[in-house]
Scaffold this motif. Structure first.
Motif, PDB file in Angstrom:
ATOM      1  N   GLU A 287     -19.474  -8.866  10.479  1.00  0.00           N
ATOM      2  CA  GLU A 287     -20.531  -8.351   9.314  1.00  0.00           C
ATOM      3  C   GLU A 287     -19.760  -7.904   8.167  1.00  0.00           C
ATOM      4  OE1 GLU A 287     -22.619  -5.489  11.724  1.00  0.00           O
ATOM      5  OE2 GLU A 287     -23.861  -6.909  12.755  1.00  0.00           O
ATOM      6  N   ALA A 288     -18.815  -7.244   8.112  1.00  0.00           N
ATOM      7  CA  ALA A 288     -18.017  -6.817   7.186  1.00  0.00           C
ATOM      8  C   ALA A 288     -17.557  -8.119   6.273  1.00  0.00           C
ATOM      9  CB  ALA A 288     -16.823  -5.886   7.723  1.00  0.00           C
TER      10      ALA A 288
ATOM     11  N   GLU B 216     -18.840  -6.000  14.147  1.00  0.00           N
ATOM     12  CA  GLU B 216     -18.814  -5.340  12.822  1.00  0.00           C
ATOM     13  C   GLU B 216     -17.682  -5.740  11.857  1.00  0.00           C
ATOM     14  OE1 GLU B 216     -17.365  -1.356  14.308  1.00  0.00           O
ATOM     15  OE2 GLU B 216     -19.281  -0.901  14.563  1.00  0.00           O
ATOM     16  N   LYS B 217     -16.600  -6.559  12.405  1.00  0.00           N
ATOM     17  CA  LYS B 217     -15.508  -7.152  11.389  1.00  0.00           C
ATOM     18  C   LYS B 217     -16.292  -8.459  10.917  1.00  0.00           C
ATOM     19  CE  LYS B 217     -10.705  -8.728  11.794  1.00  0.00           C
ATOM     20  NZ  LYS B 217      -9.720  -8.648  12.441  1.00  0.00           N
TER      21      LYS B 217
ATOM     22  N   PRO C 107     -14.236  -3.882   2.799  1.00  0.00           N
ATOM     23  CA  PRO C 107     -13.487  -4.235   3.996  1.00  0.00           C
ATOM     24  C   PRO C 107     -12.851  -5.538   3.914  1.00  0.00           C
ATOM     25  CG  PRO C 107     -15.760  -4.420   4.683  1.00  0.00           C
ATOM     26  CD  PRO C 107     -15.738  -3.864   3.325  1.00  0.00           C
TER      27      PRO C 107
ATOM     28  N   ARG D  61     -20.483  -9.435   4.613  1.00  0.00           N
ATOM     29  CA  ARG D  61     -20.568  -8.613   3.243  1.00  0.00           C
ATOM     30  C   ARG D  61     -19.646  -8.893   2.121  1.00  0.00           C
ATOM     31  NH1 ARG D  61     -21.547  -4.837   7.231  1.00  0.00           N
ATOM     32  NH2 ARG D  61     -19.576  -3.621   6.748  1.00  0.00           N
ATOM     33  N   GLU D  62     -18.416  -9.007   2.459  1.00  0.00           N
ATOM     34  CA  GLU D  62     -17.476  -9.064   1.530  1.00  0.00           C
ATOM     35  C   GLU D  62     -17.540 -10.405   0.734  1.00  0.00           C
ATOM     36  OE1 GLU D  62     -12.295  -9.589   1.276  1.00  0.00           O
ATOM     37  OE2 GLU D  62     -13.131  -9.154   2.996  1.00  0.00           O
TER      38      GLU D  62
END
Length: 171
Positions: A109-110, A106-107, A6, A113-114
């Motif tokens: 967290e994404a 969510e954004k 993402p 992760r990225e």
């Protein structure tokens, strides 16, 4: 093949949100008396206009009185609908705010992760460089490259470390 990572540029919310026509349709279905009152008011004004052109003063007075009654009906429908739908609107606002909060989380967290994946890739590149340099330590070019790489990397922290520092300082 795995899913693409993402990006922080993802999130076209307009695709998932209600557009203007859908909202208008929903609001008309929720409170049908308001558009009815508007139509009655418009019909009374049009009738008054026609009777003025025809010169019928009695019909003109009736149409203007009908307009006032239709406007009162519309106003009453607006107030009654506002009182009736108040709790539902509060629930909808709470739901929308919860959905927005979940999307933001969510954004975030994404994005984290990225950044973790990018940091891992950066570490792998660094390890590959070090393996290449260690392969031939007698070569003067590799010793010079090693000192340059160490100097640059000692001054520049990883992306994940910078984000963690920002988050720690921000809270």
């Amino acid at each position: 093949m795995s899913n693409p990572l993402p990006s922080s540029f993802d999130g076209n919310t307009e695709f998932y949100e209600e557009n203007r026509w859908q909202k208008l349709k929903r609001r008309v279905m929720e409170e049908p008396l308001i558009p009815l009152g508007c139509l009655l008011t418009s019909a009374a004004i049009i009738g008054a206009t026609k009777s003025i052109r025809a010169g019928d003063h009695n019909k003109t007075q009736r149409m203007f009185r009908a307009r006032i009654i239709a406007q009162g009906f519309t106003l009453l429908a607006m107030v009654a609908g506002s009182v009736y739908w108040d709790s539902d609107r509060r629930k909808r606002k709470e739901f929308d705010s919860a959905v927005d909060e979940r999307k933001k989380k969510e954004k975030n967290e994404a994005w984290i992760r990225e950044l973790e994946v990018r940091d891992q890739e950066e570490k792998e590149i660094k390890a590959a460089r070090e393996r290449r340099i260690r392969k031939d330590p007698s070569n003067p070019d590799s010793r010079e490259a090693k000192s340059i790489v160490e100097g640059v990397e000692s001054r520049r922290p990883g992306v994940l470390k910078m984000v963690q520092d920002l988050l720690a300082n921000g809270n």
